[in-house]
Design a protein around this motif. Sequence first.
Motif, PDB file in Angstrom:
ATOM      1  N   GLN A 136      56.590  60.439  40.401  1.00 32.88           N
ATOM      2  CA  GLN A 136      55.804  59.635  41.339  1.00 32.88           C
ATOM      3  C   GLN A 136      56.361  59.722  42.750  1.00 32.88           C
ATOM      4  OE1 GLN A 136      55.612  55.053  40.975  1.00 32.88           O
ATOM      5  NE2 GLN A 136      56.872  55.598  42.745  1.00 32.88           N
ATOM      6  N   ASP A 137      57.680  59.798  42.891  1.00 27.37           N
ATOM      7  CA  ASP A 137      58.313  59.803  44.210  1.00 27.37           C
ATOM      8  C   ASP A 137      57.883  60.994  45.062  1.00 27.37           C
ATOM      9  OD1 ASP A 137      59.543  57.535  43.368  1.00 27.37           O
ATOM     10  OD2 ASP A 137      61.594  58.293  43.521  1.00 27.37           O
ATOM     11  N   ALA A 138      57.424  62.053  44.430  1.00 29.99           N
ATOM     12  CA  ALA A 138      56.966  63.227  45.181  1.00 29.99           C
ATOM     13  C   ALA A 138      55.654  62.947  45.915  1.00 29.99           C
ATOM     14  CB  ALA A 138      56.784  64.414  44.237  1.00 29.99           C
ATOM     15  N   HIS A 162      56.882  67.789  47.894  1.00 32.48           N
ATOM     16  CA  HIS A 162      58.279  67.386  48.087  1.00 32.48           C
ATOM     17  C   HIS A 162      58.300  66.318  49.171  1.00 32.48           C
ATOM     18  CE1 HIS A 162      60.704  71.050  46.416  1.00 32.48           C
ATOM     19  NE2 HIS A 162      59.740  70.676  45.608  1.00 32.48           N
ATOM     20  N   TYR A 163      59.125  65.293  48.971  1.00 32.23           N
ATOM     21  CA  TYR A 163      59.195  64.209  49.944  1.00 32.23           C
ATOM     22  C   TYR A 163      60.632  64.014  50.387  1.00 32.23           C
ATOM     23  CZ  TYR A 163      58.432  59.692  52.191  1.00 32.23           C
ATOM     24  OH  TYR A 163      58.361  58.683  53.110  1.00 32.23           O
ATOM     25  N   ASP A 164      60.825  63.834  51.696  1.00 26.87           N
ATOM     26  CA  ASP A 164      62.158  63.622  52.271  1.00 26.87           C
ATOM     27  C   ASP A 164      62.313  62.139  52.617  1.00 26.87           C
ATOM     28  OD1 ASP A 164      64.378  63.388  54.033  1.00 26.87           O
ATOM     29  OD2 ASP A 164      64.203  65.500  54.552  1.00 26.87           O
ATOM     30  N   TYR A 165      63.208  61.461  51.918  1.00 21.17           N
ATOM     31  CA  TYR A 165      63.400  60.027  52.131  1.00 21.17           C
ATOM     32  C   TYR A 165      64.009  59.714  53.496  1.00 21.17           C
ATOM     33  CZ  TYR A 165      62.562  59.341  47.138  1.00 21.17           C
ATOM     34  OH  TYR A 165      62.006  59.306  45.895  1.00 21.17           O
ATOM     35  N   VAL A 166      64.819  60.616  54.002  1.00 20.97           N
ATOM     36  CA  VAL A 166      65.507  60.355  55.271  1.00 20.97           C
ATOM     37  C   VAL A 166      64.522  60.409  56.435  1.00 20.97           C
ATOM     38  CG1 VAL A 166      67.317  61.119  56.844  1.00 20.97           C
ATOM     39  CG2 VAL A 166      67.702  61.207  54.370  1.00 20.97           C
ATOM     40  N   THR A 167      63.641  61.421  56.435  1.00 23.79           N
ATOM     41  CA  THR A 167      62.663  61.566  57.521  1.00 23.79           C
ATOM     42  C   THR A 167      61.326  60.905  57.185  1.00 23.79           C
ATOM     43  OG1 THR A 167      61.852  63.688  56.664  1.00 23.79           O
ATOM     44  CG2 THR A 167      63.717  63.751  58.202  1.00 23.79           C
ATOM     45  N   THR A 168      61.196  60.370  55.973  1.00 22.19           N
ATOM     46  CA  THR A 168      59.963  59.767  55.445  1.00 22.19           C
ATOM     47  C   THR A 168      58.753  60.675  55.679  1.00 22.19           C
ATOM     48  OG1 THR A 168      59.371  58.491  57.440  1.00 22.19           O
ATOM     49  CG2 THR A 168      60.867  57.454  55.869  1.00 22.19           C
ATOM     50  N   SER A 169      58.939  61.941  55.337  1.00 21.53           N
ATOM     51  CA  SER A 169      57.857  62.906  55.544  1.00 21.53           C
ATOM     52  C   SER A 169      57.689  63.789  54.315  1.00 21.53           C
ATOM     53  CB  SER A 169      58.146  63.788  56.768  1.00 21.53           C
ATOM     54  OG  SER A 169      59.346  64.501  56.588  1.00 21.53           O
ATOM     55  N   ARG A 170      56.480  64.273  54.128  1.00 18.56           N
ATOM     56  CA  ARG A 170      56.204  65.226  53.066  1.00 18.56           C
ATOM     57  C   ARG A 170      56.496  66.625  53.591  1.00 18.56           C
ATOM     58  NH1 ARG A 170      50.643  64.626  49.904  1.00 18.56           N
ATOM     59  NH2 ARG A 170      51.693  62.689  49.310  1.00 18.56           N
ATOM     60  N   LEU A 171      57.284  67.360  52.842  1.00 19.92           N
ATOM     61  CA  LEU A 171      57.703  68.683  53.281  1.00 19.92           C
ATOM     62  C   LEU A 171      56.638  69.728  52.970  1.00 19.92           C
ATOM     63  CD1 LEU A 171      61.413  68.542  52.028  1.00 19.92           C
ATOM     64  CD2 LEU A 171      60.488  67.847  54.247  1.00 19.92           C
ATOM     65  N   LYS A 172      56.762  70.886  53.626  1.00 19.45           N
ATOM     66  CA  LYS A 172      55.812  71.968  53.385  1.00 19.45           C
ATOM     67  C   LYS A 172      56.029  72.595  52.010  1.00 19.45           C
ATOM     68  CE  LYS A 172      55.211  73.232  58.266  1.00 19.45           C
ATOM     69  NZ  LYS A 172      55.358  74.309  59.271  1.00 19.45           N
ATOM     70  N   GLU A 173      57.289  72.559  51.541  1.00 20.15           N
ATOM     71  CA  GLU A 173      57.600  73.144  50.242  1.00 20.15           C
ATOM     72  C   GLU A 173      56.964  72.338  49.114  1.00 20.15           C
ATOM     73  OE1 GLU A 173      60.747  74.103  53.175  1.00 20.15           O
ATOM     74  OE2 GLU A 173      59.848  72.237  52.446  1.00 20.15           O
ATOM     75  N   THR A 174      56.587  73.023  48.048  1.00 20.03           N
ATOM     76  CA  THR A 174      56.065  72.373  46.848  1.00 20.03           C
ATOM     77  C   THR A 174      56.770  72.966  45.626  1.00 20.03           C
ATOM     78  OG1 THR A 174      54.266  73.979  46.608  1.00 20.03           O
ATOM     79  CG2 THR A 174      53.794  71.961  47.865  1.00 20.03           C
ATOM     80  N   THR A 175      56.629  72.297  44.498  1.00 19.28           N
ATOM     81  CA  THR A 175      57.147  72.809  43.233  1.00 19.28           C
ATOM     82  C   THR A 175      55.977  73.060  42.296  1.00 19.28           C
ATOM     83  OG1 THR A 175      59.239  71.617  43.414  1.00 19.28           O
ATOM     84  CG2 THR A 175      58.582  72.317  41.215  1.00 19.28           C
ATOM     85  N   THR A 176      55.910  74.271  41.761  1.00 21.54           N
ATOM     86  CA  THR A 176      54.842  74.607  40.823  1.00 21.54           C
ATOM     87  C   THR A 176      55.153  73.997  39.458  1.00 21.54           C
ATOM     88  OG1 THR A 176      54.400  76.693  41.975  1.00 21.54           O
ATOM     89  CG2 THR A 176      53.541  76.462  39.735  1.00 21.54           C
ATOM     90  N   ILE A 177      54.239  73.163  38.973  1.00 18.63           N
ATOM     91  CA  ILE A 177      54.364  72.557  37.657  1.00 18.63           C
ATOM     92  C   ILE A 177      53.216  73.076  36.802  1.00 18.63           C
ATOM     93  CG2 ILE A 177      54.434  70.395  36.346  1.00 18.63           C
ATOM     94  CD1 ILE A 177      56.751  70.596  38.253  1.00 18.63           C
ATOM     95  N   CYS A 178      53.547  73.643  35.649  1.00 17.04           N
ATOM     96  CA  CYS A 178      52.512  74.184  34.779  1.00 17.04           C
ATOM     97  C   CYS A 178      52.381  73.350  33.503  1.00 17.04           C
ATOM     98  CB  CYS A 178      52.836  75.633  34.423  1.00 17.04           C
ATOM     99  SG  CYS A 178      52.643  76.757  35.844  1.00 17.04           S
TER     100      CYS A 178
END
Length: 201
Positions: free
Chosen positions: A35-37, A83-99
Amino acid sequence: MIIIGIAGGSGSGKTTVVKKIMNKFPKGSVSIVSQDAYYKDTSHLTSDQIKLLNFDHPDAIEFDLLVKHLDELKTGHCIEMPHYDYVTTSRLKETTTICPQKVIIVEGILIFTQSEVLKRLDIKVFVDAEADDRVMRIMRRDTQERGRSYIEAMEHYEQKVKLMHSQFIEPSKRFANIIIPEGGQNRVAIDILRQYVQSCL
């Protein structure tokens, strides 16, 4: 496919439970969705505006996207988990592929507060822990991983985490099929869950 939801208060030991379940299975045999993502991106806001946000409230999570991704996994499609960065409170461009796998674990403090998420969970597990234990873990995490001072972490707990736990998370425990007291230290409960996952695989 079986989708297992694992919820519980912040610092209750959810991640530990998931890791202990997973450590007996080959990598990639079970998919994990966090969920945190799915925290909403707030990089467009000023620092003063960000300070007013409550990241322990359900409105902080983009649950529509989480539900969409669960549906895609259910129909056999891979997803790109943010991907979410807690320090900058921003969603990053990188993602993780989940199959898709035979077992999907969805983990997060607020997942049982959402009816559309609950509908998609075959098994609902609530990880319970004493408030004192949760506070200590939260303080350690916030100061070591999220860039908060001790005072900031304590204020955050008192003003937001504690209230949101009482308002949203603790009441959501009634939706659980299984409640695990003592968090990640409950070996018996974790072994039972692990055996169930093994049977599904």
